[in-house]
Design a protein around this motif. Sequence first.
Motif: not given
Length: 330
Positions: A94-96, A112-113, A172-175
């Motif tokens: 996750n990138i914040v 989500h990315w 968010f990753d892995v959605e």
Amino acid sequence: MIYERIFYIVIISCLVACQPKQSTTSGVRWPFSADSAYSYINKQVAFGPRVPNTAAHQDCGDWLVGELYRHGAVVEEQHGTMINYAGVEQPIRNIVAHFKGRSAFTILLCAHWDCRPWSDEEDDYNNHFLPVPGANDGASGVGVLLEIARQWQSLSTMEGAIGVPSIDIVCFDVEDMGTPNHYTGLQREDTWCLGSQYWATQYKNTPTESRTKYQYGILLDMVGDPSATFPREYFSTLYAGSYVEQIWRIASQLGYGRYFVNQSAYPITDDHLYVNTIAGIPCVDIIDYKPNQQTGFAEWWHTQQDDMRNINKQTLQAVGQTVMTMICSK
Ligand SMILES: [Zn+2]
């Protein structure tokens, strides 16, 4: 994400904690460039499908971190693991990005990315094992958020921009690694949104005094289609109803009622569900929902057609302008 045909019975342990202040657009047209958002989407798509555990995913993640940093954010990467649909450990990135504003509160903006590894809504079964290009499903939400980040840098330092809040942008990753249609084991809802489940759990486990107090959150998912419609999604109304009211009212005032339609939508299991239920932050999902489609989503959803041909600048402008106005509302 996936939507529920069966109406959920949800026990609400706690209703929305804080009510928003009355919004006013005050005639101010907050800056947002759809051209810029479009190019941010194009850039992500050009990496190739951002499927977790691939070089395209790694490279795009590095680029996102760089862009957010370049726009003045303090950027954190949150690494962890979750268990995927097949019972295998799945790394999460996750990138914040934290942007300091001029008012006392912080707003959470998220998308989500990652891309779905399978085009499992394709008619041709042979195509099910191809990754989704993810122009709408992934890149569109992130593209709008990157443009907001770009605008924020100048806005937050502008003379007189006293009401500009702090924002946290969370990618968010892995959605989109929820159980594929071809899987013969159990289809489980909680195999979607693994990155947001991880983020929300970390948030919940952080001592109250040392975690960011978010006024509310907005999730963007599939916000670029030329004929996009954003009805009031069920969980958003349930947990963050007053913010839904405010956002849809602003959109209407700005002339974007054609996109932000006054209809309600079925519950959709998307990242906002876990932001609401695990982290306890009222969070609204702005998501393109098509009630007349069998899947509930556009025809390109989870197919090879989710590409730049289905990204439209007018839709991006409607979403970006509405979100900018909402977060700048006093
Ligand atoms: Zn998806």
